[in-house]
Design a protein around this motif. Structure first.
Motif, PDB file in Angstrom:
ATOM      1  N   ASP A 250     -10.544  -1.646   8.547  1.00 21.46           N
ATOM      2  CA  ASP A 250     -10.067  -1.870   7.178  1.00 21.46           C
ATOM      3  C   ASP A 250      -8.655  -1.328   7.000  1.00 21.46           C
ATOM      4  N   ILE A 251      -8.395  -0.163   7.555  1.00 17.46           N
ATOM      5  CA  ILE A 251      -7.055   0.420   7.475  1.00 17.46           C
ATOM      6  C   ILE A 251      -6.027  -0.518   8.099  1.00 17.46           C
ATOM      7  N   VAL A 252      -6.315  -0.994   9.284  1.00 20.19           N
ATOM      8  CA  VAL A 252      -5.374  -1.846  10.004  1.00 20.19           C
ATOM      9  C   VAL A 252      -5.140  -3.160   9.263  1.00 20.19           C
ATOM     10  N   THR A 253      -6.195  -3.737   8.702  1.00 21.09           N
ATOM     11  CA  THR A 253      -6.027  -4.976   7.933  1.00 21.09           C
ATOM     12  C   THR A 253      -5.130  -4.743   6.720  1.00 21.09           C
ATOM     13  N   GLY A 254      -5.323  -3.622   6.049  1.00 19.62           N
ATOM     14  CA  GLY A 254      -4.480  -3.302   4.908  1.00 19.62           C
ATOM     15  C   GLY A 254      -3.026  -3.139   5.301  1.00 19.62           C
ATOM     16  N   VAL A 255      -2.773  -2.415   6.383  1.00 17.50           N
ATOM     17  CA  VAL A 255      -1.400  -2.223   6.851  1.00 17.50           C
ATOM     18  C   VAL A 255      -0.788  -3.556   7.252  1.00 17.50           C
ATOM     19  N   GLU A 256      -1.551  -4.380   7.958  1.00 20.04           N
ATOM     20  CA  GLU A 256      -1.049  -5.685   8.397  1.00 20.04           C
ATOM     21  C   GLU A 256      -0.573  -6.532   7.217  1.00 20.04           C
ATOM     22  N   LYS A 257      -1.321  -6.510   6.126  1.00 21.64           N
ATOM     23  CA  LYS A 257      -0.952  -7.295   4.956  1.00 21.64           C
ATOM     24  C   LYS A 257       0.342  -6.799   4.306  1.00 21.64           C
ATOM     25  N   ILE A 258       0.634  -5.515   4.471  1.00 19.31           N
ATOM     26  CA  ILE A 258       1.788  -4.915   3.812  1.00 19.31           C
ATOM     27  C   ILE A 258       3.071  -5.081   4.615  1.00 19.31           C
ATOM     28  N   LEU A 259       2.963  -5.186   5.945  1.00 19.87           N
ATOM     29  CA  LEU A 259       4.124  -5.106   6.824  1.00 19.87           C
ATOM     30  C   LEU A 259       5.285  -6.016   6.442  1.00 19.87           C
ATOM     31  N   CYS A 260       5.011  -7.259   6.156  1.00 18.50           N
ATOM     32  CA  CYS A 260       6.083  -8.227   5.882  1.00 18.50           C
ATOM     33  C   CYS A 260       6.307  -8.432   4.384  1.00 18.50           C
ATOM     34  N   ASN A 261       5.860  -7.451   3.598  1.00 21.98           N
ATOM     35  CA  ASN A 261       5.992  -7.547   2.142  1.00 21.98           C
ATOM     36  C   ASN A 261       6.591  -6.267   1.563  1.00 21.98           C
ATOM     37  N   PRO A 262       7.892  -6.056   1.797  1.00 21.89           N
ATOM     38  CA  PRO A 262       8.534  -4.860   1.257  1.00 21.89           C
ATOM     39  C   PRO A 262       8.549  -4.883  -0.260  1.00 21.89           C
ATOM     40  N   PRO A 263       8.627  -3.717  -0.891  1.00 28.15           N
ATOM     41  CA  PRO A 263       8.597  -3.663  -2.365  1.00 28.15           C
ATOM     42  C   PRO A 263       9.831  -4.295  -2.993  1.00 28.15           C
TER      43      PRO A 263
END
Length: 356
Positions: A250-263
């Protein structure tokens, strides 16, 4: 979900510090499976058994059916010259800083390690990102600089907050351990660099991550070692504790979703955001131990029961953690889903195989 949400970009170069660590290994593995280019760095310190770190790196180095490419460099992020050389040579697009001295209790015994890695090391990463990001203004360079810095914070920043669940806008200025203080410092440093130098950065407050190939200093791992050796386990605060356990996948999936989406920019023109990543379902310590006993029993094929030694609260520890993940769900349509029963069973099966 964010209207500008982007899927993982396989054309980018991902730099992961702490790549031989628990989360770093699983994130690198996921990115390689997606066909990404991953640069990993780790100093392979002996905070826990280095054989486990080498085993993780060996797995990452194995050929796979994907087109992912892994390069490993042994080095310490507190070495500024090495960090700068690494950035100049590999020119990463996305940086994930997971290298840190972990552990609440160890920060009382060895505070120097936390300042060296978590403060000086993180400063070196920020500086390298700043100089790399400046390349975007160089018309003669084809390098686009750092597009996103993702870094590990911790649920420890919430200290002994009474208000639950813990939300990202809660007051976190009274840490109860040096480890927590360094993680809060990371958030402040990252915000400042984002404000001054426009570096897009996201901090992730992880909540008690567990799973196969995890850290031996974590309770579920050390409990399992002692239980199977017939030794008593130490139950602090007389068992009156709870944690928001989050399974590694779950942690890795969450990080993966965030990687290419900077604030996006905030009102101060800073591109910085902090998210909780937790299971949003805290478990009482005694239920957790009972579930671990059942998981080990299934894995070994016989009844397993822990002998318990009840003790007062440890210095620097907190009675409970509980993540509010509203922001994570809103922006990325993601919520951790692994149950403690399934997660501990997977860990126990891996653990028992290693004992055979």
């Amino acid at each position: 979900m964010r209207s500008d949400y982007k899927e993982l970009d396989k054309t980018k170069t991902y730099l992961i510090t702490g790549a031989a660590g628990f989360i770093g290994y699983f994130l690198a593995k996921r990115l390689l499976e997606r066909g990404c280019r991953v640069i990993g760095i780790d100093n392979i310190n002996d905070y826990y058994d280095v054989a486990l770190k080498h085993a993780r790196l060996e797995e990452l180095g194995k050929p796979t059916d994907s087109s992912g490419q892994f390069t490993f460099i042994k080095g310490d992020i507190s070495d500024k010259e090495m960090v700068n050389h690494l950035f100049n040579k590999y020119r990463p697009n996305i940086v994930v800083n997971l290298a840190a001295q972990a552990g609440v209790r160890y920060s009382i015994e060895n505070p120097d390690a936390y300042i060296q890695s978590n403060i000086i090391g993180f400063f070196n990463i920020l500086e390298a990102c700043r100089h790399s990001y400046a390349e975007t203004n160089n018309p003669n360079s084809d390098y686009k600089g750092i597009e996103h810095l993702v870094y590990a914070s911790s649920s420890s920043v919430y200290g002994a907050n009474k208000k639950v669940p813990f939300a990202e806008d809660d007051f976190v200025d009274k840490p109860v351990s040096l480890y927590a203080a360094t993680k809060k410092s990371n958030e402040l440093m990252a915000y400042n660099y984002s404000h001054l130098y426009k570096i897009p950065a996201t901090g992730l407050r992880f909540f008690t991550v567990y799973g196969p190939m995890g850290r031996p200093d974590m309770a579920y791992f050390s409990f399992s070692q002692k239980i199977m050796a017939g030794e008593p386990i130490k139950v602090f605060n007389h068992g009156d504790m709870y944690r928001d356990f989050t399974y590694i996948d779950d942690i890795v999936t969450g990080v993966e979703k965030i990687l290419c989406n900077p604030p996006n920019e905030d009102e101060m023109q800073a591109r910085h955001k902090v998210y909780n990543i937790g299971n949003n379902k805290p478990e009482q310590l005694m239920y957790f131990i009972e579930t671990l006993e059942k998981a080990l029993s299934k894995a070994v094929g016989r009844s397993v029961t822990a002998r318990k030694e009840y003790l007062p609260m440890q210095m620097g520890d907190v009675p409970g953690t509980y993540a509010d993940i509203t922001a994570l769900e809103r922006d990325f349509d993601f919520k951790p889903s692994a149950s403690i029963e399934d997660g501990l069973l997977k860990f126990a099966q891996w653990f028992i195989r290693g004992q055979a």
